[in-house]
Design an enzyme around this catalytic site. Structure first.
Site, mmCIF file in Angstrom:
data_model
loop_
_atom_site.group_PDB
_atom_site.id
_atom_site.type_symbol
_atom_site.label_atom_id
_atom_site.label_comp_id
_atom_site.label_asym_id
_atom_site.label_seq_id
_atom_site.Cartn_x
_atom_site.Cartn_y
_atom_site.Cartn_z
ATOM 1 C CB SER A 99 11.686 11.588 8.260
ATOM 2 O OG SER A 99 12.196 10.716 9.248
ATOM 3 C CG ASP A 101 7.975 1.458 8.546
ATOM 4 O OD1 ASP A 101 8.405 0.649 7.712
ATOM 5 O OD2 ASP A 101 8.720 2.157 9.267
ATOM 6 C CE1 TYR A 129 12.324 2.863 14.251
ATOM 7 C CE2 TYR A 129 10.173 2.284 13.429
ATOM 8 C CZ TYR A 129 11.436 2.761 13.212
ATOM 9 O OH TYR A 129 11.806 3.160 11.944
ATOM 10 C CG LEU A 168 4.742 14.629 7.797
ATOM 11 C CD1 LEU A 168 3.705 14.507 8.908
ATOM 12 C CD2 LEU A 168 4.105 15.212 6.529
ATOM 13 C CE LYS A 208 4.976 9.449 16.292
ATOM 14 N NZ LYS A 208 4.997 10.669 17.119
ATOM 15 C CB SER A 209 0.305 11.093 13.381
ATOM 16 O OG SER A 209 -0.394 11.852 14.353
ATOM 17 C CB VAL A 256 -0.231 6.090 2.641
ATOM 18 C CG1 VAL A 256 -0.152 6.738 4.017
ATOM 19 C CG2 VAL A 256 0.009 7.147 1.559
ATOM 20 C CG HIS A 266 16.540 -0.070 11.014
ATOM 21 N ND1 HIS A 266 15.778 -0.201 12.145
ATOM 22 C CD2 HIS A 266 16.323 1.200 10.576
ATOM 23 C CE1 HIS A 266 15.130 0.937 12.380
ATOM 24 N NE2 HIS A 266 15.451 1.795 11.445
ATOM 25 C CB SER A 319 11.809 13.592 11.706
ATOM 26 O OG SER A 319 11.860 12.479 12.581
ATOM 27 C CE LYS A 347 11.902 0.404 9.010
ATOM 28 N NZ LYS A 347 11.003 0.934 10.029
ATOM 29 N N PRO A 395 0.831 -1.215 0.000
ATOM 30 C CG PRO A 395 -0.813 -1.599 1.592
ATOM 31 C CD PRO A 395 0.523 -2.103 1.127
HETATM 32 N N1 LIG Z 1 14.335 3.268 8.169
HETATM 33 C C1 LIG Z 1 14.712 4.221 8.985
HETATM 34 O O1 LIG Z 1 15.892 4.359 9.347
HETATM 35 C C2 LIG Z 1 13.682 5.195 9.480
HETATM 36 C C3 LIG Z 1 14.098 6.411 10.053
HETATM 37 C C4 LIG Z 1 13.122 7.309 10.463
HETATM 38 C C5 LIG Z 1 11.771 6.995 10.300
HETATM 39 N N2 LIG Z 1 11.388 5.791 9.776
HETATM 40 C C6 LIG Z 1 9.946 5.434 9.614
HETATM 41 O O2 LIG Z 1 9.247 6.513 8.996
HETATM 42 C C7 LIG Z 1 8.210 6.959 9.865
HETATM 43 C C8 LIG Z 1 7.949 8.450 9.729
HETATM 44 O O3 LIG Z 1 9.071 9.226 10.023
HETATM 45 P P1 LIG Z 1 9.213 10.099 11.348
HETATM 46 O O4 LIG Z 1 8.509 9.441 12.443
HETATM 47 O O5 LIG Z 1 10.674 10.382 11.502
HETATM 48 O O6 LIG Z 1 8.565 11.494 11.013
HETATM 49 P P2 LIG Z 1 7.368 12.163 10.198
HETATM 50 O O7 LIG Z 1 6.326 11.180 9.853
HETATM 51 O O8 LIG Z 1 8.010 12.966 9.135
HETATM 52 O O9 LIG Z 1 6.819 13.205 11.297
HETATM 53 C C9 LIG Z 1 6.288 12.784 12.505
HETATM 54 C C10 LIG Z 1 5.949 14.047 13.316
HETATM 55 O O10 LIG Z 1 4.946 14.794 12.627
HETATM 56 C C11 LIG Z 1 3.842 15.028 13.480
HETATM 57 N N3 LIG Z 1 2.653 15.009 12.605
HETATM 58 C C12 LIG Z 1 2.160 13.945 11.923
HETATM 59 N N4 LIG Z 1 1.094 14.320 11.182
HETATM 60 C C13 LIG Z 1 0.897 15.628 11.401
HETATM 61 C C14 LIG Z 1 -0.065 16.570 10.947
HETATM 62 N N5 LIG Z 1 -1.011 16.215 10.113
HETATM 63 N N6 LIG Z 1 0.034 17.859 11.404
HETATM 64 C C15 LIG Z 1 1.006 18.219 12.278
HETATM 65 N N7 LIG Z 1 1.958 17.372 12.737
HETATM 66 C C16 LIG Z 1 1.899 16.087 12.307
HETATM 67 C C17 LIG Z 1 3.876 13.893 14.491
HETATM 68 O O11 LIG Z 1 3.262 14.284 15.705
HETATM 69 P P3 LIG Z 1 2.226 13.354 16.536
HETATM 70 O O12 LIG Z 1 2.696 11.935 16.465
HETATM 71 O O13 LIG Z 1 2.349 13.920 17.911
HETATM 72 O O14 LIG Z 1 0.877 13.574 15.942
HETATM 73 C C18 LIG Z 1 5.383 13.731 14.685
HETATM 74 O O15 LIG Z 1 5.888 14.707 15.575
HETATM 75 C C19 LIG Z 1 8.735 6.557 11.258
HETATM 76 O O16 LIG Z 1 7.749 6.631 12.248
HETATM 77 C C20 LIG Z 1 9.274 5.184 10.955
HETATM 78 O O17 LIG Z 1 8.224 4.237 10.847
HETATM 79 C C21 LIG Z 1 12.329 4.900 9.346
#
Ligand SMILES: NC(=O)c1ccc[n+]([C@@H]2O[C@H](COP(=O)([O-])OP(=O)(O)OC[C@H]3O[C@@H](n4cnc5c(N)ncnc54)[C@H](OP(=O)(O)O)[C@@H]3O)[C@@H](O)[C@H]2O)c1
Length: 319
Positions: free
Chosen positions: A216, A47, A52, A218, A260-261, A19, A110, A220, A77, A17
């Site tokens: 990430s 994911d 985590y 948004l 992520k949220s 998203v 990872h 992060s 991962k 999917p």
């Molecule tokens: N493979 C890797 O090495 C790796 C590294 C980083 C991330 N990831 C994966 O990618 C996912 C996403 O990346 P990420 O967690 O770094 O960051 P992200 O999704 O870019 O941003 C998350 C942040 O945005 C906020 N947010 C989400 N939707 C929003 C909205 N509509 N309006 C305002 N704020 C909003 C969230 O707050 P709230 O949660 O408080 O709502 C949180 O603080 C991770 O969770 C993980 O599964 C993988």
């Protein structure tokens, strides 16, 4: 607004999917509810990662939703501490036990970095053999597919050249490369070389069939890229939120997006797609080009692996 129903075809047959819900930094007390809310809103892709430290609660959220296991696409991962081939299967078994599922749809390496315990000052000791050559770890991951414990294997945080090196020896090609992709780190060249879009060079597209995932999206924690004026302008033209624009931009690039949220309203609205015009996608790509590559997630200094991203420069010339 319509929700994301699109999916991409993976090389081995499953569809992924477009998203999925990210779960990094989702606290155990919050992620259970977040996962249930997401599934009820229509997400079919979660994911996760051993690192985590919340997979048990993610599993509880999946159970709470009442969804059938086979209707979900679950990724986890392999953490850096488990790259020794003899540790790979037990690491997966721990993840399966925590999530309380019988198999994963996708298991990613990872990072292209292997740890070998810790030094006396508490730093991770790097296993340079398995960092310079990930193929023994990959071969152990291939066995997991053969044994039916995972349906697909993939990589994360791999540069194009590291991916190429792996492809030379891999029996099973990585189905996915999950990398940081957002307005400040759009990795335009990498996406151009890996993503299955009409504009990708056919040799990569046909030969490797690797789906790219945006982490990430948004920017992060705290979603710092939502304030960008170009993003806000496009959002307001659609009556949409800046987050919806950033997420829809990634899927418009042919990339899987993993926002992520843990906030129910955000989880729901992030799953609504904005139909961006070609001009708007071009504007976002041009805006992204102004930032170059400003990574939010960069442990290279902390881990003492300065070459983590090195070969990303001038990829086109090297392919
Ligand atoms: N493979 C890797 O090495 C790796 C590294 C980083 C991330 N990831 C994966 O990618 C996912 C996403 O990346 P990420 O967690 O770094 O960051 P992200 O999704 O870019 O941003 C998350 C942040 O945005 C906020 N947010 C989400 N939707 C929003 C909205 N509509 N309006 C305002 N704020 C909003 C969230 O707050 P709230 O949660 O408080 O709502 C949180 O603080 C991770 O969770 C993980 O599964 C993988």
């Amino acid at each position: 607004m319509p929700t994301f129903t699109r999916s991409y075809q993976l090389a081995k047959g499953l569809k992924i999917p477009a998203v999925g819900l990210g779960t990094w930094k989702s606290k155990p007390g919050e992620v259970r509810n977040a996962v249930r809310v997401a599934i009820e809103a229509g997400y079919r892709h979660i994911d996760c990662a051993w690192a985590y430290r919340n997979e048990h609660e993610v599993g509880q959220g999946i159970k709470d939703s009442g969804i059938k296991r086979d209707d979900l696409f679950i990724t986890s991962k392999l953490w850096n501490s488990f790259h020794k081939p003899e540790k790979v299967q037990s690491a997966l078994e721990e993840t399966l036990g925590n999530l309380d599922v019988g198999y994963l749809d996708l298991y990613l390496m990872h990072w292209p970095v292997a740890f070998d315990g810790q030094t006396s000052d508490g730093k991770n000791r790097i296993d340079w053999d398995l960092t310079n050559d990930v193929t023994p770890t990959w071969a152990a991951m291939e066995k997991l597919v053969d044994g039916g414990m995972v349906k697909n294997i993939g990589i994360s945080n791999f540069t194009v050249l590291k991916t190429k090196k792996l492809l030379e020896k891999a029996k099973i090609k990585p189905a996915v490369n999950q990398i940081e992709l957002n307005l400040h780190c759009a990795q335009l060249e990498l996406v151009r070389h890996m993503v299955l879009t009409a504009t990708a060079p056919p040799q990569w597209m046909q030969a490797h069939n690797i789906v790219v995932e945006a982490y990430s999206p948004l920017g992060s924690t705290g979603a710092p890229q939502l304030d960008d004026p170009v993003v806000k302008e496009i959002a307001s033209a659609h009556g949409a939120t800046p987050a919806q624009v950033l997420i829809s931009w990634q899927t418009a690039r042919g990339v899987v997006c993993l926002p992520k949220s843990v906030t129910p309203e955000r989880i729901k609205s992030n799953f609504e797609e904005v139909e961006l015009t070609t001009d708007e996608v071009t504007r976002l790509e041009q805006r992204a080009a102004e930032f170059g590559t400003r990574r939010t997630v960069d442990p290279s200094k902390d881990w003492g692996v300065p070459d983590l991203w090195k070969d990303e420069d001038g990829i086109a010339a090297k392919l």
